[in-house]
Enzyme design. Structure first.
Site, PDB file in Angstrom:
ATOM      1  N   ARG A 219      13.558  -1.929   3.010  1.00  0.00           N
ATOM      2  CA  ARG A 219      13.063  -1.500   1.713  1.00  0.00           C
ATOM      3  C   ARG A 219      14.167  -0.685   1.043  1.00  0.00           C
ATOM      4  NH1 ARG A 219       8.627   3.042   0.100  1.00  0.00           N
ATOM      5  NH2 ARG A 219       8.762   2.650  -2.126  1.00  0.00           N
TER       6      ARG A 219
ATOM      7  N   HIS B  66       8.191   0.946  -7.114  1.00  0.00           N
ATOM      8  CA  HIS B  66       6.996   0.426  -6.418  1.00  0.00           C
ATOM      9  C   HIS B  66       6.838  -1.081  -6.606  1.00  0.00           C
ATOM     10  CE1 HIS B  66       5.247   4.725  -6.853  1.00  0.00           C
ATOM     11  NE2 HIS B  66       5.678   4.563  -5.612  1.00  0.00           N
TER      12      HIS B  66
ATOM     13  N   GLY C 229       0.031   6.851  -4.880  1.00  0.00           N
ATOM     14  CA  GLY C 229       0.309   7.445  -3.571  1.00  0.00           C
ATOM     15  C   GLY C 229       0.846   8.841  -3.819  1.00  0.00           C
TER      16      GLY C 229
ATOM     17  N   GLU D  72      -6.500   3.603  -3.106  1.00  0.00           N
ATOM     18  CA  GLU D  72      -7.339   2.871  -2.146  1.00  0.00           C
ATOM     19  C   GLU D  72      -8.500   3.715  -1.630  1.00  0.00           C
ATOM     20  OE1 GLU D  72      -4.680   1.543   0.987  1.00  0.00           O
ATOM     21  OE2 GLU D  72      -3.365   0.608  -0.482  1.00  0.00           O
TER      22      GLU D  72
END
Ligand code: ADP
Length: 396
Positions: free
Chosen positions: A89, A177, A207, A332
């Site tokens: 990443r 993101h 987040g 979430e």
């Protein structure tokens, strides 16, 4: 096997996937090496068991070698050649528009982007160099948080500053993101049974770091983060958008140089700054219900800023878009944050189903009622799986 690596300056998050079924890679193990260069701690989960090790980790190479040795000891892999590819990443990829094999040119771009992402890219560079040394046969793939947003048009990515700042210094909105947004777009295409290139969505990735993206015809059309991840909505410890003059003003007031003020905007602002107590949404919502005015102030501002951007993006999509999606730790899991944001969107004619908002779920769930003009969902993101899939596609 495919190894996915998310490296910071003092930590390496890793996840190992079995790619026997190329279309559906399965994760077999995930963990983290922390406090690298400070002292060192490695933990991972494998077959339902948690493993933890305290030891000296002077650098990333020692940490990666330790993890690989443990994988061999536990018979997860026979030797390092069982791992045929490693996906990384990478937060900043400047104008690279898709995941790429790490060749000399890609590596140079990641290195050049250190000045744009000084907190993020250096860790990735050290990890790439360590893997190259330890596993010279493994193919390496870079997946960028910026790549998905390369479809932004000039009206969206330019700042109203001297044009030479863009041409000569690369000052523009890059957005972040993107790996998560790519995953959510593909998942929503499955959920709604609608071709990806016809999907119009507003995705709230909430987040610790947080951003919102407007997705038009399956592509990023606008997003809240900017040249760096400091811009956009209010976050755990980042301010998001503020009047830029505040920086010079507070620099003089506090007698601190600009980099120190920027550091405060990155690490001591947002939920932490306004509450004065915590950046963790669980603390914030607990305090909110107990009537603590510090937490109430922080959560009211957080949810208002998010709602303001959703309305702005709804305006870009027109009346008839496919849905609003909440994802990442807060999106979430935080029933209260979702509700407070949705309550601040009277223009959009959303009807929330409170029971659905509260019930537990697997991969995804609807939060809106059947009659709601706009669908609202909570969808669990999976950036590691997205990186794994891109790595497989580029190396098989
Ligand atoms: P990042 O990957 O950016 O570090 P995450 O996506 O893990 O962050 O999100 C972390 C945030 O999610 C924290 O603010 C945390 O409080 C929040 N969060 C995690 N679980 C819950 C929960 N069950 N309820 C409310 N908030 C939660």
């Amino acid at each position: 096997m495919i190894l996915v690596v998310n490296a910071g300056s003092s930590s390496i998050k890793f996840r190992l996937f079995n790619d026997s079924d190329i279309k559906n890679p399965v994760d077999v193990l995930d963990g983290i090496a922390e406090r690298i260069t400070v002292d060192g701690f490695v933990s991972f989960k494998y077959e339902g068991k948690k493993y933890e090790f305290d030891m000296e980790l002077p650098n990333h190479e020692v940490a990666i070698q330790f993890i690989l040795n443990k994988l061999i000891e536990l018979n997860v892999i026979v030797n390092i050649n069982d791992i045929n590819a490693v996906g990384f990443r990478i937060v900043h990829g400047v104008t690279i528009s898709k995941s790429s094999i790490i060749d000399q040119k890609v590596f140079e771009t990641i290195s050049e982007a250190v000045k744009l992402a000084p907190l993020h890219n250096p860790g990735a560079i050290i990890a790439i160099e360590a893997i190259k040394k330890i596993m010279p046969k493994a193919k390496m793939v870079a997946c960028f948080d910026t790549a998905f947003h390369q479809t932004l048009g000039e009206e969206q990515f330019l700042y109203p500053v001297p044009y030479s700042w863009f041409e000569e210094h690369g000052v523009r909105k890059y957005g972040f993101h993107g790996i998560s947004y790519q995953y959510i777009t593909e998942k929503m295409s499955e959920i709604l049974v609608k071709s990806k290139d016809k999907l119009n969505l507003i995705v709230c990735h909430l987040g610790n770091g947080a951003s919102i993206t407007c997705i038009k015809n399956g592509k990023s059309f606008d997003t809240t983060m900017g040249l760096t991840p400091l811009a956009g909505i209010m976050m755990g410890t980042r301010s998001g958008d503020i009047d830029p003059s505040i920086i010079e003003y507070m620099s003089k007031e506090l007698n601190l140089d600009v980099s120190k003020i920027t550091n405060i905007l990155n690490k001591e602002s947002g939920l932490l700054g306004l509450s004065g107590k915590s950046s963790d949404m669980r603390d914030i919502t607990d305090g909110y219900f107990k009537g603590d005015k510090n937490y109430i102030r922080a959560l009211n501002k957080y949810t208002q800023v998010a709602a303001d951007y959703i309305v702005k993006f709804a305006n870009l999509l027109g009346n008839d878009f496919d849905g609003i999606v909440f994802t990442a730790g807060i999106g979430e899991n935080s029933v209260t944050t979702r509700k407070l944001i949705l309550d601040k969107l009277p223009l959009l004619n959303i009807e929330i189903d409170s029971a659905k908002n509260e019930e537990s779920y697997g991969d995804y769930k609807y939060i809106s009622s059947r009659n709601s003009k706009i669908k609202v969902l909570a969808v669990r993101t999976n950036e590691e799986l997205m990186i794994c899939k891109d790595t497989i596609n580029l190396t098989k």
